[in-house]
Design a protein around this motif. Structure first.
Motif, PDB file in Angstrom:
ATOM      1  N   ILE A   8      33.420 -50.240  31.864  1.00 19.79           N
ATOM      2  CA  ILE A   8      34.259 -51.499  32.193  1.00 19.79           C
ATOM      3  C   ILE A   8      33.085 -52.490  32.342  1.00 19.79           C
ATOM      4  O   ILE A   8      33.279 -53.764  31.909  1.00 19.79           O
ATOM      5  CB  ILE A   8      35.043 -51.143  33.436  1.00 19.79           C
ATOM      6  CG1 ILE A   8      36.100 -50.240  32.956  1.00 19.79           C
ATOM      7  CG2 ILE A   8      35.670 -52.522  33.780  1.00 19.79           C
ATOM      8  CD1 ILE A   8      36.968 -49.837  34.271  1.00 19.79           C
ATOM      9  N   LYS A   9      32.205 -52.330  33.029  1.00 18.86           N
ATOM     10  CA  LYS A   9      31.022 -53.276  33.124  1.00 18.86           C
ATOM     11  C   LYS A   9      30.469 -53.825  31.752  1.00 18.86           C
ATOM     12  O   LYS A   9      30.273 -54.893  31.562  1.00 18.86           O
ATOM     13  CB  LYS A   9      29.805 -52.740  34.182  1.00 18.86           C
ATOM     14  CG  LYS A   9      30.313 -52.703  35.556  1.00 18.86           C
ATOM     15  CD  LYS A   9      29.393 -52.216  36.600  1.00 18.86           C
ATOM     16  CE  LYS A   9      29.846 -52.135  38.006  1.00 18.86           C
ATOM     17  NZ  LYS A   9      28.887 -51.737  38.796  1.00 18.86           N
ATOM     18  N   LEU A  14      30.238 -57.876  27.380  1.00 15.15           N
ATOM     19  CA  LEU A  14      30.489 -57.944  25.808  1.00 15.15           C
ATOM     20  C   LEU A  14      31.425 -59.123  25.807  1.00 15.15           C
ATOM     21  O   LEU A  14      31.063 -60.249  25.258  1.00 15.15           O
ATOM     22  CB  LEU A  14      31.100 -56.827  25.214  1.00 15.15           C
ATOM     23  CG  LEU A  14      30.285 -55.736  25.088  1.00 15.15           C
ATOM     24  CD1 LEU A  14      31.089 -54.433  24.295  1.00 15.15           C
ATOM     25  CD2 LEU A  14      28.950 -55.910  24.058  1.00 15.15           C
ATOM     26  N   PHE A  15      32.363 -59.385  26.629  1.00 19.01           N
ATOM     27  CA  PHE A  15      33.185 -60.325  26.863  1.00 19.01           C
ATOM     28  C   PHE A  15      32.341 -61.863  27.189  1.00 19.01           C
ATOM     29  O   PHE A  15      32.663 -62.635  26.519  1.00 19.01           O
ATOM     30  CB  PHE A  15      34.132 -60.297  27.943  1.00 19.01           C
ATOM     31  CG  PHE A  15      35.420 -59.339  27.628  1.00 19.01           C
ATOM     32  CD1 PHE A  15      35.648 -58.721  26.084  1.00 19.01           C
ATOM     33  CD2 PHE A  15      36.076 -58.505  28.465  1.00 19.01           C
ATOM     34  CE1 PHE A  15      36.551 -57.899  25.966  1.00 19.01           C
ATOM     35  CE2 PHE A  15      36.798 -57.685  28.417  1.00 19.01           C
ATOM     36  CZ  PHE A  15      37.124 -57.255  27.053  1.00 19.01           C
ATOM     37  N   ASP A  16      31.614 -61.555  28.181  1.00 15.31           N
ATOM     38  CA  ASP A  16      30.725 -62.634  28.573  1.00 15.31           C
ATOM     39  C   ASP A  16      29.786 -63.391  27.514  1.00 15.31           C
ATOM     40  O   ASP A  16      29.393 -64.414  27.321  1.00 15.31           O
ATOM     41  CB  ASP A  16      29.955 -62.417  29.677  1.00 15.31           C
ATOM     42  CG  ASP A  16      30.837 -62.065  30.997  1.00 15.31           C
ATOM     43  OD1 ASP A  16      31.903 -62.390  31.145  1.00 15.31           O
ATOM     44  OD2 ASP A  16      30.152 -61.427  32.021  1.00 15.31           O
ATOM     45  N   CYS A  45      24.571 -46.630  24.221  1.00 16.12           N
ATOM     46  CA  CYS A  45      25.727 -45.569  24.298  1.00 16.12           C
ATOM     47  C   CYS A  45      26.869 -45.823  24.450  1.00 16.12           C
ATOM     48  O   CYS A  45      27.871 -45.276  23.676  1.00 16.12           O
ATOM     49  CB  CYS A  45      24.949 -44.271  24.986  1.00 16.12           C
ATOM     50  SG  CYS A  45      23.440 -43.797  24.420  1.00 16.12           S
ATOM     51  N   ILE A  46      27.171 -46.639  25.598  1.00 20.25           N
ATOM     52  CA  ILE A  46      28.647 -47.119  25.996  1.00 20.25           C
ATOM     53  C   ILE A  46      29.191 -47.892  24.897  1.00 20.25           C
ATOM     54  O   ILE A  46      30.402 -47.694  24.521  1.00 20.25           O
ATOM     55  CB  ILE A  46      28.268 -47.794  27.514  1.00 20.25           C
ATOM     56  CG1 ILE A  46      28.140 -46.703  28.349  1.00 20.25           C
ATOM     57  CG2 ILE A  46      29.757 -48.237  27.591  1.00 20.25           C
ATOM     58  CD1 ILE A  46      27.881 -47.262  29.774  1.00 20.25           C
ATOM     59  N   ILE A  47      28.221 -48.923  24.268  1.00 20.92           N
ATOM     60  CA  ILE A  47      29.040 -49.689  23.221  1.00 20.92           C
ATOM     61  C   ILE A  47      29.225 -48.738  21.995  1.00 20.92           C
ATOM     62  O   ILE A  47      30.347 -49.052  21.367  1.00 20.92           O
ATOM     63  CB  ILE A  47      27.864 -50.813  22.975  1.00 20.92           C
ATOM     64  CG1 ILE A  47      27.600 -51.689  24.127  1.00 20.92           C
ATOM     65  CG2 ILE A  47      28.405 -51.430  21.658  1.00 20.92           C
ATOM     66  CD1 ILE A  47      26.593 -52.726  23.731  1.00 20.92           C
ATOM     67  N   SER A  48      28.455 -48.107  21.703  1.00 21.52           N
ATOM     68  CA  SER A  48      28.933 -46.865  20.522  1.00 21.52           C
ATOM     69  C   SER A  48      30.302 -46.256  20.903  1.00 21.52           C
ATOM     70  O   SER A  48      30.860 -46.099  19.960  1.00 21.52           O
ATOM     71  CB  SER A  48      27.668 -46.087  20.286  1.00 21.52           C
ATOM     72  OG  SER A  48      27.960 -45.246  19.278  1.00 21.52           O
ATOM     73  N   GLU A  49      30.267 -45.695  21.989  1.00 27.49           N
ATOM     74  CA  GLU A  49      31.470 -45.002  22.469  1.00 27.49           C
ATOM     75  C   GLU A  49      32.717 -45.935  22.274  1.00 27.49           C
ATOM     76  O   GLU A  49      33.734 -45.637  21.923  1.00 27.49           O
ATOM     77  CB  GLU A  49      31.236 -44.358  23.627  1.00 27.49           C
ATOM     78  CG  GLU A  49      32.428 -43.301  24.125  1.00 27.49           C
ATOM     79  CD  GLU A  49      32.504 -42.067  23.116  1.00 27.49           C
ATOM     80  OE1 GLU A  49      33.490 -41.750  22.787  1.00 27.49           O
ATOM     81  OE2 GLU A  49      31.559 -41.786  22.393  1.00 27.49           O
ATOM     82  N   VAL A  59      40.825 -46.756  23.644  1.00 23.32           N
ATOM     83  CA  VAL A  59      40.048 -47.401  24.668  1.00 23.32           C
ATOM     84  C   VAL A  59      40.774 -47.100  26.139  1.00 23.32           C
ATOM     85  O   VAL A  59      39.881 -46.896  27.037  1.00 23.32           O
ATOM     86  CB  VAL A  59      40.090 -48.799  24.329  1.00 23.32           C
ATOM     87  CG1 VAL A  59      39.549 -49.841  25.280  1.00 23.32           C
ATOM     88  CG2 VAL A  59      39.665 -49.363  22.833  1.00 23.32           C
ATOM     89  N   ILE A  60      41.833 -47.402  26.389  1.00 25.69           N
ATOM     90  CA  ILE A  60      42.487 -47.132  27.586  1.00 25.69           C
ATOM     91  C   ILE A  60      42.294 -45.734  28.317  1.00 25.69           C
ATOM     92  O   ILE A  60      41.981 -45.792  29.388  1.00 25.69           O
ATOM     93  CB  ILE A  60      44.002 -47.434  27.731  1.00 25.69           C
ATOM     94  CG1 ILE A  60      44.240 -48.852  27.049  1.00 25.69           C
ATOM     95  CG2 ILE A  60      44.458 -47.185  28.998  1.00 25.69           C
ATOM     96  CD1 ILE A  60      43.482 -49.920  28.139  1.00 25.69           C
ATOM     97  N   SER A  61      42.377 -44.604  27.530  1.00 22.80           N
ATOM     98  CA  SER A  61      41.929 -43.340  27.902  1.00 22.80           C
ATOM     99  C   SER A  61      40.636 -43.161  28.343  1.00 22.80           C
ATOM    100  O   SER A  61      40.071 -42.550  29.251  1.00 22.80           O
ATOM    101  CB  SER A  61      42.772 -42.333  27.221  1.00 22.80           C
ATOM    102  OG  SER A  61      41.995 -42.377  25.954  1.00 22.80           O
ATOM    103  N   TYR A  62      39.713 -43.654  27.453  1.00 26.48           N
ATOM    104  CA  TYR A  62      38.406 -43.686  27.794  1.00 26.48           C
ATOM    105  C   TYR A  62      38.054 -44.586  29.010  1.00 26.48           C
ATOM    106  O   TYR A  62      37.130 -44.069  29.937  1.00 26.48           O
ATOM    107  CB  TYR A  62      37.541 -44.448  26.454  1.00 26.48           C
ATOM    108  CG  TYR A  62      36.078 -44.662  26.680  1.00 26.48           C
ATOM    109  CD1 TYR A  62      35.245 -43.717  26.692  1.00 26.48           C
ATOM    110  CD2 TYR A  62      35.500 -45.849  26.867  1.00 26.48           C
ATOM    111  CE1 TYR A  62      33.836 -43.720  27.101  1.00 26.48           C
ATOM    112  CE2 TYR A  62      34.122 -45.998  26.785  1.00 26.48           C
ATOM    113  CZ  TYR A  62      33.474 -44.772  27.127  1.00 26.48           C
ATOM    114  OH  TYR A  62      32.018 -45.174  27.292  1.00 26.48           O
TER     115      TYR A  62
END
Length: 82
Positions: A8-9, A14-16, A45-49, A59-62
């Motif tokens: 989430i962070k 990414l939004f910012d 790794c998080i961006i790739s996931e 996305v929501i379940s992740y």
């Protein structure tokens, strides 16, 4: 499982940085990822996931830390063959 706070962070970062749509995130190149301020290997790794989950509409379940029962039992159906 709890919420995936790190993801989430990273998503907020990414939004910012101006990546506000699924298409923009999925189409990010490695150069664009490396250009993010303060990015580290865990973030990559998080961006790739996130990119994978966006492509599979999960996305929501992740982000919630929950998976669907079908994913958890994959391959364990009637004789163990898929």
């Amino acid at each position: 499982m709890g919420k995936n706070q790190k993801a989430i962070k990273v998503l907020q970062r990414l939004f910012d940085a101006g990546y506000g749509t699924e298409k923009e995130i999925v189409n990010m190149t490695m150069d664009e990822m490396f250009a993010l301020p303060g990015v580290n290997v865990a973030d990559l790794c998080i961006i790739s996931e996130l990119q994978k989950r966006i492509k599979t509409n999960k996305v929501i379940s992740y982000l919630s830390g929950k998976t669907e029962a079908r994913e958890e039992t994959k391959g364990a159906d009637y004789g163990g063959t898929t």
